[in-house]
Design a protein around this motif. Structure first.
Motif, PDB file in Angstrom:
ATOM      1  N   ILE A 105      40.692  54.673  32.084  1.00 56.92           N
ATOM      2  CA  ILE A 105      41.664  53.587  32.151  1.00 56.92           C
ATOM      3  C   ILE A 105      42.043  53.396  33.613  1.00 56.92           C
ATOM      4  O   ILE A 105      42.481  54.345  34.276  1.00 56.92           O
ATOM      5  CB  ILE A 105      42.913  53.894  31.312  1.00 56.92           C
ATOM      6  N   VAL A 106      41.853  52.182  34.115  1.00 51.49           N
ATOM      7  CA  VAL A 106      42.119  51.904  35.527  1.00 51.49           C
ATOM      8  C   VAL A 106      43.183  50.821  35.639  1.00 51.49           C
ATOM      9  O   VAL A 106      43.379  50.011  34.718  1.00 51.49           O
ATOM     10  CB  VAL A 106      40.834  51.467  36.259  1.00 51.49           C
ATOM     11  N   THR A 107      43.877  50.804  36.766  1.00 52.50           N
ATOM     12  CA  THR A 107      44.962  49.829  36.975  1.00 52.50           C
ATOM     13  C   THR A 107      44.756  49.004  38.242  1.00 52.50           C
ATOM     14  O   THR A 107      45.589  48.160  38.561  1.00 52.50           O
ATOM     15  CB  THR A 107      46.317  50.547  37.055  1.00 52.50           C
ATOM     16  N   THR A 108      43.670  49.239  38.980  1.00 50.98           N
ATOM     17  CA  THR A 108      43.418  48.502  40.218  1.00 50.98           C
ATOM     18  C   THR A 108      42.068  47.803  40.131  1.00 50.98           C
ATOM     19  O   THR A 108      41.361  47.878  39.124  1.00 50.98           O
ATOM     20  CB  THR A 108      43.437  49.457  41.429  1.00 50.98           C
ATOM     21  N   ASP A 109      41.706  47.145  41.228  1.00 45.60           N
ATOM     22  CA  ASP A 109      40.448  46.379  41.242  1.00 45.60           C
ATOM     23  C   ASP A 109      39.214  47.265  41.369  1.00 45.60           C
ATOM     24  O   ASP A 109      38.092  46.781  41.160  1.00 45.60           O
ATOM     25  CB  ASP A 109      40.458  45.386  42.406  1.00 45.60           C
ATOM     26  N   LEU A 110      39.384  48.557  41.721  1.00 51.07           N
ATOM     27  CA  LEU A 110      38.245  49.446  41.948  1.00 51.07           C
ATOM     28  C   LEU A 110      38.317  50.678  41.050  1.00 51.07           C
ATOM     29  O   LEU A 110      39.397  51.207  40.781  1.00 51.07           O
ATOM     30  CB  LEU A 110      38.198  49.890  43.413  1.00 51.07           C
ATOM     31  N   VAL A 111      37.145  51.134  40.591  1.00 50.99           N
ATOM     32  CA  VAL A 111      37.033  52.357  39.800  1.00 50.99           C
ATOM     33  C   VAL A 111      36.666  53.492  40.742  1.00 50.99           C
ATOM     34  O   VAL A 111      35.696  53.383  41.508  1.00 50.99           O
ATOM     35  CB  VAL A 111      35.955  52.215  38.707  1.00 50.99           C
ATOM     36  N   THR A 112      37.426  54.571  40.704  1.00 51.57           N
ATOM     37  CA  THR A 112      37.182  55.709  41.596  1.00 51.57           C
ATOM     38  C   THR A 112      36.524  56.851  40.836  1.00 51.57           C
ATOM     39  O   THR A 112      36.475  56.868  39.597  1.00 51.57           O
ATOM     40  CB  THR A 112      38.492  56.201  42.211  1.00 51.57           C
ATOM     41  N   LEU A 113      36.027  57.837  41.605  1.00 56.99           N
ATOM     42  CA  LEU A 113      35.449  59.028  40.979  1.00 56.99           C
ATOM     43  C   LEU A 113      36.503  59.771  40.160  1.00 56.99           C
ATOM     44  O   LEU A 113      36.189  60.350  39.118  1.00 56.99           O
ATOM     45  CB  LEU A 113      34.861  59.949  42.057  1.00 56.99           C
ATOM     46  N   GLY A 114      37.748  59.744  40.621  1.00 54.85           N
ATOM     47  CA  GLY A 114      38.809  60.394  39.861  1.00 54.85           C
ATOM     48  C   GLY A 114      39.067  59.719  38.529  1.00 54.85           C
ATOM     49  O   GLY A 114      39.539  60.357  37.581  1.00 54.85           O
ATOM     50  N   ASP A 115      38.795  58.401  38.447  1.00 52.35           N
ATOM     51  CA  ASP A 115      38.939  57.699  37.173  1.00 52.35           C
ATOM     52  C   ASP A 115      37.866  58.133  36.186  1.00 52.35           C
ATOM     53  O   ASP A 115      38.098  58.176  34.970  1.00 52.35           O
ATOM     54  CB  ASP A 115      38.841  56.188  37.386  1.00 52.35           C
ATOM     55  N   ALA A 124      39.537  59.960  45.118  1.00 48.27           N
ATOM     56  CA  ALA A 124      39.930  58.612  45.528  1.00 48.27           C
ATOM     57  C   ALA A 124      38.757  57.753  45.987  1.00 48.27           C
ATOM     58  O   ALA A 124      38.946  56.590  46.368  1.00 48.27           O
ATOM     59  CB  ALA A 124      40.972  58.700  46.640  1.00 48.27           C
ATOM     60  N   THR A 125      37.547  58.284  45.943  1.00 44.31           N
ATOM     61  CA  THR A 125      36.380  57.527  46.414  1.00 44.31           C
ATOM     62  C   THR A 125      36.053  56.396  45.454  1.00 44.31           C
ATOM     63  O   THR A 125      35.765  56.639  44.278  1.00 44.31           O
ATOM     64  CB  THR A 125      35.167  58.453  46.542  1.00 44.31           C
ATOM     65  N   PRO A 126      36.073  55.123  45.916  1.00 47.90           N
ATOM     66  CA  PRO A 126      35.724  54.006  45.013  1.00 47.90           C
ATOM     67  C   PRO A 126      34.210  53.919  44.830  1.00 47.90           C
ATOM     68  O   PRO A 126      33.448  54.096  45.790  1.00 47.90           O
ATOM     69  CB  PRO A 126      36.263  52.793  45.770  1.00 47.90           C
ATOM     70  N   VAL A 127      33.797  53.632  43.606  1.00 50.24           N
ATOM     71  CA  VAL A 127      32.361  53.580  43.320  1.00 50.24           C
ATOM     72  C   VAL A 127      31.941  52.317  42.577  1.00 50.24           C
ATOM     73  O   VAL A 127      30.773  51.910  42.652  1.00 50.24           O
ATOM     74  CB  VAL A 127      31.913  54.827  42.522  1.00 50.24           C
ATOM     75  N   PHE A 128      32.861  51.680  41.823  1.00 53.02           N
ATOM     76  CA  PHE A 128      32.521  50.468  41.086  1.00 53.02           C
ATOM     77  C   PHE A 128      33.703  49.500  41.127  1.00 53.02           C
ATOM     78  O   PHE A 128      34.846  49.883  41.365  1.00 53.02           O
ATOM     79  CB  PHE A 128      32.183  50.776  39.615  1.00 53.02           C
ATOM     80  N   ARG A 129      33.404  48.232  40.855  1.00 51.20           N
ATOM     81  CA  ARG A 129      34.454  47.225  40.712  1.00 51.20           C
ATOM     82  C   ARG A 129      34.994  47.271  39.283  1.00 51.20           C
ATOM     83  O   ARG A 129      34.232  47.414  38.320  1.00 51.20           O
ATOM     84  CB  ARG A 129      33.902  45.825  41.009  1.00 51.20           C
ATOM     85  N   SER A 130      36.315  47.133  39.132  1.00 52.18           N
ATOM     86  CA  SER A 130      36.932  47.177  37.798  1.00 52.18           C
ATOM     87  C   SER A 130      36.653  45.891  37.031  1.00 52.18           C
ATOM     88  O   SER A 130      36.460  44.824  37.638  1.00 52.18           O
ATOM     89  CB  SER A 130      38.449  47.363  37.920  1.00 52.18           C
ATOM     90  N   PRO A 131      36.663  45.959  35.699  1.00 59.19           N
ATOM     91  CA  PRO A 131      36.598  44.717  34.914  1.00 59.19           C
ATOM     92  C   PRO A 131      37.898  43.933  35.069  1.00 59.19           C
ATOM     93  O   PRO A 131      38.863  44.416  35.656  1.00 59.19           O
ATOM     94  CB  PRO A 131      36.404  45.220  33.478  1.00 59.19           C
ATOM     95  N   ASP A 132      37.951  42.711  34.549  1.00 62.29           N
ATOM     96  CA  ASP A 132      39.170  41.911  34.603  1.00 62.29           C
ATOM     97  C   ASP A 132      40.273  42.589  33.800  1.00 62.29           C
ATOM     98  O   ASP A 132      40.006  43.385  32.888  1.00 62.29           O
ATOM     99  CB  ASP A 132      38.918  40.507  34.057  1.00 62.29           C
ATOM    100  N   ALA A 133      41.507  42.259  34.136  1.00 64.89           N
ATOM    101  CA  ALA A 133      42.661  42.833  33.424  1.00 64.89           C
ATOM    102  C   ALA A 133      42.547  42.572  31.927  1.00 64.89           C
ATOM    103  O   ALA A 133      42.279  41.450  31.500  1.00 64.89           O
ATOM    104  CB  ALA A 133      43.952  42.241  33.961  1.00 64.89           C
ATOM    105  N   GLY A 134      42.741  43.638  31.153  1.00 67.04           N
ATOM    106  CA  GLY A 134      42.684  43.522  29.707  1.00 67.04           C
ATOM    107  C   GLY A 134      41.295  43.537  29.121  1.00 67.04           C
ATOM    108  O   GLY A 134      41.125  43.432  27.905  1.00 67.04           O
ATOM    109  N   VAL A 135      40.267  43.696  29.969  1.00 74.64           N
ATOM    110  CA  VAL A 135      38.876  43.668  29.496  1.00 74.64           C
ATOM    111  C   VAL A 135      38.318  45.076  29.486  1.00 74.64           C
ATOM    112  O   VAL A 135      38.565  45.878  30.397  1.00 74.64           O
ATOM    113  CB  VAL A 135      38.013  42.761  30.400  1.00 74.64           C
TER     114      VAL A 135
END
Length: 329
Positions: free
Chosen positions: A38-48, A58-69
């Motif tokens: 479950i993510v709350t920002t525009d980027l998915v991190t390794l910790g997520d 905190a290393t970003p690796v992917f872009r998050s889906p749209d809010a609620g998606v």
């Protein structure tokens, strides 16, 4: 003996040093891939994505889906991204990681409040007096969970006479803003007292005879009564029908004395208490002054209506002798 002891001591020291070296060279525990993130920002991190990501969380690796998606991330891609970032990972039997972008639901109730407050300001009326009727149903929209203002009003036009409005809203969905166009009608409403049943002339209004309904202001006169306390206990000035709204001209204090009906005349002062039967020459409500005919003496006397069918001759309105004569002769 001493030489053997020294040899054993040296051997023990070498074993301890070797163990310490092995402990130092032992790799850190590998990270474990989660099946859900479950993510709350525009980027998915390794910790997520991984338990035990440590300093690389905190290393970003992917872009998050749209809010609620909900997004589906192949596990192989997650593992490859972790290894590329230098994170040791355990093998996994997971095929796909479900990535959910948390959001704030912007529903019709929230949009209604936003539009109503803005329209009320334009029309200079109280927001709570307006009913907002959208032309079409407004489905829920998911805004970014971290947005300070999930939705804002960016444009509004209102027609004062009809209450028609068109509004443009901006919903913060994270990396971008989604625009929503809505239209409808704002109706100014008021609360009014409505009769639940027919009332005959002079019939007293009881609490269960009325209800409070919310109706369009433009359908009502300015004199329509809104408070039940202003109605209960008063009498119908004329015959009224169920469903009618009420105004002050429809009601009057209940008549406790009716013209032509018999009443009790009462007179009291220190040492004197008199009563007699008479016939009222006029209607009278509580506290009103009426004239009463003493049918026996054929004299008239004025008094104040003090109860149902009772008229009291007040001190000072009649000379004691005259009042006594009017009531007794």
């Amino acid at each position: 003996m001493t030489r053997a002891f020294l040899l054993r001591l040296v051997g023990a020291a070498l074993i301890a040093a070797l163990a310490a070296t092995l402990i130092t060279l032992r790799p850190a525990a590998a990270a474990t891939l989660r099946p859900h993130a479950i993510v709350t920002t525009d980027l998915v991190t390794l910790g997520d994505l991984f338990d035990g990501a440590g300093e690389r969380a905190a290393t970003p690796v992917f872009r998050s889906p749209d809010a609620g998606v909900d997004g589906a991330l192949p596990a192989a891609d997650a593992l490859a991204a972790a290894r590329a970032a230098g994170l040791a990972v355990d093998p996994t039997a997971i095929d796909v990681v479900t990535v959910v972008r948390a959001g704030t639901e912007v529903d019709e109730a929230m949009l209604t409040t936003l539009v109503r407050d803005a329209v009320a300001g334009r029309l200079r009326v109280a927001p709570e007096s307006l009913d907002i009727d959208f032309d079409a149903l407004v489905g829920p929209i998911t805004a970014d969970a971290g947005a300070d203002r999930p939705v804002t009003l960016v444009a509004l036009s209102v027609q004062g006479g009809s209450g028609r409005f068109d509004a443009r809203l901006a919903v913060d969905v994270g990396a971008e803003t989604r625009t929503v166009e809505v239209g409808g009608r704002a109706v100014e409403m008021i609360d009014v007292v409505v009769l639940k049943r027919d009332l005959e002339r002079r019939q007293v209004v009881r609490a269960d005879d009325i209800a409070v309904e919310r109706v369009e202001r433009r359908r009502m006169g300015r004199s329509a009564l809104a408070e039940p306390d202003a109605v209960v206990g008063l009498a119908a000035r004329r015959a009224l029908r169920g469903g009618d709204t009420l105004s002050p001209v429809d009601l009057e204090p209940p008549r406790l004395v009716l013209r032509g009906e018999q009443v009790t005349l009462s007179y009291a002062r220190p040492g004197i208490t008199l009563s007699a039967r008479g016939r009222a020459l006029a209607d009278g409500a509580l506290g009103e002054t009426v004239t009463v005919l003493n049918e026996q003496s054929r004299r008239t006397v004025e008094g104040i209506v003090t109860a149902n069918g009772v008229v009291t001759v007040a001190r000072g309105t009649q000379h004691p002798a005259a009042a006594t004569a009017a009531l007794t002769q």
